[in-house]
Write a protein that holds these residues in place. Sequence first.
Motif, mmCIF file in Angstrom:
data_model
loop_
_atom_site.group_PDB
_atom_site.id
_atom_site.type_symbol
_atom_site.label_atom_id
_atom_site.label_comp_id
_atom_site.label_asym_id
_atom_site.label_seq_id
_atom_site.Cartn_x
_atom_site.Cartn_y
_atom_site.Cartn_z
ATOM 1 N N GLN A 130 39.259 43.959 48.849
ATOM 2 C CA GLN A 130 37.952 44.002 49.492
ATOM 3 C C GLN A 130 37.351 45.403 49.623
ATOM 4 N N GLY A 131 38.130 46.441 49.340
ATOM 5 C CA GLY A 131 37.657 47.783 49.663
ATOM 6 C C GLY A 131 37.291 48.662 48.486
ATOM 7 N N ILE A 132 37.402 48.177 47.232
ATOM 8 C CA ILE A 132 37.162 49.039 46.067
ATOM 9 C C ILE A 132 35.898 48.625 45.318
ATOM 10 N N ILE A 133 35.769 47.340 45.022
ATOM 11 C CA ILE A 133 34.547 46.842 44.376
ATOM 12 C C ILE A 133 34.081 45.597 45.113
ATOM 13 N N GLU A 134 32.787 45.317 45.002
ATOM 14 C CA GLU A 134 32.276 44.039 45.506
ATOM 15 C C GLU A 134 32.908 42.932 44.674
ATOM 16 N N THR A 135 33.320 41.864 45.340
ATOM 17 C CA THR A 135 33.945 40.772 44.594
ATOM 18 C C THR A 135 32.923 40.160 43.646
ATOM 19 N N PRO A 136 33.172 40.264 42.330
ATOM 20 C CA PRO A 136 32.222 39.697 41.363
ATOM 21 C C PRO A 136 32.339 38.179 41.355
ATOM 22 N N SER A 137 31.468 37.536 40.620
ATOM 23 C CA SER A 137 31.474 36.073 40.629
ATOM 24 C C SER A 137 31.566 35.506 39.221
ATOM 25 N N GLY A 138 32.008 34.252 39.155
ATOM 26 C CA GLY A 138 31.996 33.496 37.914
ATOM 27 C C GLY A 138 32.830 34.086 36.793
ATOM 28 N N ASP A 139 32.451 33.737 35.573
ATOM 29 C CA ASP A 139 33.178 34.210 34.396
ATOM 30 C C ASP A 139 33.132 35.729 34.270
ATOM 31 N N GLN A 140 32.013 36.310 34.700
ATOM 32 C CA GLN A 140 31.900 37.763 34.648
ATOM 33 C C GLN A 140 32.962 38.411 35.529
ATOM 34 N N GLY A 141 33.173 37.832 36.702
ATOM 35 C CA GLY A 141 34.185 38.361 37.616
ATOM 36 C C GLY A 141 35.581 38.289 37.026
ATOM 37 N N MET A 142 35.893 37.184 36.370
ATOM 38 C CA MET A 142 37.215 37.047 35.761
ATOM 39 C C MET A 142 37.389 38.024 34.606
ATOM 40 N N ALA A 143 36.294 38.243 33.858
ATOM 41 C CA ALA A 143 36.356 39.205 32.754
ATOM 42 C C ALA A 143 36.596 40.620 33.272
ATOM 43 N N ILE A 144 35.988 40.957 34.411
ATOM 44 C CA ILE A 144 36.184 42.283 35.017
ATOM 45 C C ILE A 144 37.636 42.469 35.440
ATOM 46 N N LEU A 145 38.197 41.469 36.095
ATOM 47 C CA LEU A 145 39.599 41.578 36.523
ATOM 48 C C LEU A 145 40.532 41.678 35.317
ATOM 49 N N PHE A 146 40.267 40.877 34.297
ATOM 50 C CA PHE A 146 41.090 40.902 33.088
ATOM 51 C C PHE A 146 41.050 42.283 32.443
ATOM 52 N N ALA A 147 39.849 42.839 32.295
ATOM 53 C CA ALA A 147 39.700 44.153 31.660
ATOM 54 C C ALA A 147 40.370 45.239 32.489
#
Length: 331
Positions: free
Chosen positions: A67-84
């Motif tokens: 919760q303290g580094i990036i805003e929690t992204p949403s949807g497929d974009q969010g999963m792509a960010i975590l994966f990368a």
Amino acid sequence: MDTAALIVVIGVAFFFTYTNGFHDSANAIATSVSTRALTPRAALAMAAVMNLAGAFLGSGVAHTVSQGIIETPSGDQGMAILFAALVGAIAWNLVTWYFGLPSSSSHALFGGLVGAALAGGTEVLWDGVIDKIIIPMIVSPVVGLVGGFLVMLAILWIFRRTNPHRAKRNFRVAQTASAAAMALAHGLQDAQKTMGIVVMALVISGEQATYDIPVWVKISCATMLSLGTYAGGWRIMRTLGRKIIELDPPQGFAAEATASTVMYITSFVYKAPISTTHVITSAIMGVGATKRIRAVRWGVAKNIVLGWFITMPAAAIVAALIYWFVHLFWG
């Protein structure tokens, strides 16, 4: 939300934890092995068990990561960010492990998160990055360096009239306890970082609405860290245990006691995800400087410190490139 995407991200997070374990196993046991206080396999087994136990001691670091580094992204974009972010961190871990450079798995992960978030247009919480990552990244090695120096001076003064051979024998026994404390602190810090990522993935996917850490996540992350630790990171162990300075048992004890104390304080008091690598390496330097300044191989130390400074931007760049590539197929 594609369940397959969630499974992939969690699987990659577990693999990151595994690489974190074998990359950072040297942090907990290199000094004990180099002083022959413990055999390598006994040290690795002990570290693996203590890593597992340490993962259950708290959750403050995990909440900072989720919760303290990036805003929690949403949807497929969010999963792509975590994966990368995870792939960027894994790539940096493998490169530095290959060259035997004790860089920070933690800062590789944070750099990956920031780089992927910027590439994906997700807000980076710069106040959190500065307060919880950048400042501790600068302060904790300084505290480790000064603390290691002072603790070693205290040991030299307290045991100044003790027979040196007997003192070394006793400190070999004490090192078993200090190495265990270091491994416990490593589990407390590093397993929680992956827990934070997995919880973010669960929230993004809609599997849960809060940032509470499920028991299965704690057990899985702790287990993967322990397995990675037991696999061992021999290349980095040689750098920490021999190349910076030739340690004796009192010096090894002083370094481990200093580093583990810093890690417990930052975990429980400040909830800051610091680098175990930075703290133990700087503590070893501080301890070695009590012998004489030239006893520390500052050329090796300089290369290590340079590695620290490029870890976050390097992982960020790799994560950003991976995000742009993945986004073509996963966006």
